[in-house]
Scaffold this motif. Structure first.
Motif, PDB file in Angstrom:
ATOM      1  N   LEU A 203       3.603   1.445  10.576  1.00  0.00           N
ATOM      2  CA  LEU A 203       2.509   0.605  10.070  1.00  0.00           C
ATOM      3  C   LEU A 203       1.174   1.337  10.165  1.00  0.00           C
ATOM      4  N   ALA A 204       0.916   1.976  11.312  1.00  0.00           N
ATOM      5  CA  ALA A 204      -0.343   2.704  11.476  1.00  0.00           C
ATOM      6  C   ALA A 204      -0.443   3.863  10.488  1.00  0.00           C
ATOM      7  N   LEU A 205       0.659   4.593  10.283  1.00  0.00           N
ATOM      8  CA  LEU A 205       0.659   5.719   9.353  1.00  0.00           C
ATOM      9  C   LEU A 205       0.382   5.254   7.923  1.00  0.00           C
ATOM     10  N   VAL A 206       1.051   4.168   7.518  1.00  0.00           N
ATOM     11  CA  VAL A 206       0.894   3.668   6.153  1.00  0.00           C
ATOM     12  C   VAL A 206      -0.517   3.136   5.938  1.00  0.00           C
ATOM     13  N   MET A 207      -1.028   2.389   6.920  1.00  0.00           N
ATOM     14  CA  MET A 207      -2.390   1.861   6.787  1.00  0.00           C
ATOM     15  C   MET A 207      -3.411   2.991   6.740  1.00  0.00           C
ATOM     16  N   GLY A 208      -3.192   4.037   7.534  1.00  0.00           N
ATOM     17  CA  GLY A 208      -4.105   5.165   7.505  1.00  0.00           C
ATOM     18  C   GLY A 208      -4.086   5.882   6.159  1.00  0.00           C
TER      19      GLY A 208
END
Length: 434
Positions: A203-208
């Motif tokens: 989730l953090a990777l995709v949002m970034g």
């Protein structure tokens, strides 16, 4: 007439359904064709984007699997017992020849063959059944509202500061959904598909990644059109939307991606013997994620230097620039935050609903825009309120009335608000400074 109204209301409540029992049973009978061992932990859900599809999650051989069955009609239409297509987490949608062989196998297979975990015969409806069904729809609506609310926040943040609608925001949701689906496939091969820290990392990777995409949109495109007072920014946004769609289609094809289900634990909340109100662990996680992101955004807007700059630009961009606010940096950060929130909505779509493709963000984007307008575009609480309202309308209409008219009702609601309350529920009718 007044005496008949309560009776009609009761009939409507009893007529709605979540997953059609006949469709679920037929789909369950197909599981032994793919898994020969004991099957446990079965749970069924209807796919929100296509209510003709019933998905069965189960465990076989210690691993989580799913099977999806598409029927010729929904529970309220003709063809509801006619199987049109079948997909699994390992094969995707079966090709014509394999599907024909599966249908032949189904005709040969004894009709009374049982699948472990089949539901026992239930008691008839009680006076509490309509109330419990109503509560189940509220739970289902909450998940849909989270998707619309997160994307509506992206729309409303950009509009509040620029007075322009970035129609390409829906494609950032599509990008987030596709990346999440591909990352989930990788986690599944590594055996980490159900590990919460790994999911949070995805989730953090995709949002970034989509935050960078949002920043790039402003830096390379919209900043150059900042002073244009025509429809050029809107046309550019449509062009960006089409470019993202076609780029994803050419890179990854037009097929649907169905990630393996995560957090599939089912919790029984209330029951009267005839109907049981249930909620998945994934639904609790989605609610917690949405609440956390909203609280974080609210704190940023209210208590940080960026929040003060954003509120100043929202009131009057020219005046904010005169007092030293870096407008370009503030707008770029706003696009980045909006892109990250759009990706969060896409991750929810991929991991909870499945079936994502290059076209996922198109209709979702327009519905989220409708939610933002209904709530009051430019208002952060209004975006969440509009998402909640649209989620409730869609879910309840799908449960109690003809599903085919769901989108007509959603966009009809938008039209009514534009006519009678253009500023939305929490929006304010005011001019913008030059």
């Amino acid at each position: 007439m007044l005496r008949i109204l309560p009776f009609l209301a009761l009939v409507l409540l009893l007529s709605g359904c979540g997953v059609d029992a006949d469709q679920e049973m037929l789909c369950r009978r197909l599981i032994p064709a793919f898994d020969g061992g004991p099957v446990t932990g079965l749970s069924a859900q209807a796919i929100a984007e296509d209510r003709r599809v019933v998905r069965i999650d189960y465990r076989a051989g210690g691993q989580a699997h799913w099977i999806a069955c598409r029927f010729a009609g929904t529970a309220m239409e003709e063809g509801r017992r006619t199987l049109a297509a079948v997909a699994t987490d390992r094969t995707g949608w079966l090709r014509e020849m394999r599907f024909a062989m599966l249908m032949q196998w189904l005709r040969i297979k004894p009709a009374d063959a049982a699948v472990a975990g089949d539901r026992p015969e239930r008691a008839g409806p009680t006076r509490w059944t309509p109330v419990l069904f109503l509560l189940q729809q509220v739970i289902n609506a909450a998940t849909v509202a989270c998707v619309y609310g997160l994307l509506a926040l992206g729309y409303t943040l950009v509009y509040a500061i620029l007075g322009q609608i970035n129609l390409a925001m829906g494609e950032l949701t599509m990008l987030g959904a596709m990346m999440t689906a591909m990352a989930a496939a990788g986690l599944g091969m590594a055996g980490w598909a159900g590990w919460p820290p790994a999911l949070l990392g995805v989730l953090a990777l995709v949002m970034g990644f989509t935050a960078v995409q949002g920043w790039a949109m402003d830096r390379l495109v919209f900043r150059r059109l900042r002073g244009v007072r025509s429809h050029t920014p809107l046309i550019i946004a449509v062009g960006l939307s089409i470019a993202y769609q076609e780029g994803m289609r050419l890179l990854h094809g037009a097929r649907d991606w169905w990630p393996a289900p995560v957090l599939t634990g089912r919790h029984e909340l209330l029951s009267d013997g005839a109907f049981t109100v249930t909620a998945l662990s994934a639904q609790f996680a989605i609610l917690a994620l949405t609440a956390g992101l909203y609280a974080l955004l609210w704190g940023i807007i209210q208590r940080t230097a960026f929040g003060r700059a954003h509120r100043a630009c929202t009131d009057d961009v020219a005046a904010a620039e005169l007092v030293g606010v870096d407008v370009n940096r503030t707008v770029a950060a706003t696009f980045a935050i909006g892109g990250g929130l759009a990706a969060a909505a896409g991750a929810v779509i991929a991991l909870y609903y499945g079936g994502v493709n290059f076209f996922t963000g198109y209709l979702i984007g327009f519905k989220a825009l409708a939610a933002a307008v209904v709530g009051g575009i430019g208002s952060v609480p209004g975006a969440m309120l509009g998402g909640a309202l649209l989620g409730v309308v869609e879910t309840f209409w799908s449960a109690y009335f003809a599903l085919a008219y769901k989108d007509i009702v959603a966009f009809g609601l938008l039209a009514l608000f534009l006519i009678y309350r253009p500023q939305g529920l929490l929006g304010q009718a005011r001019g913008r400074g030059d």
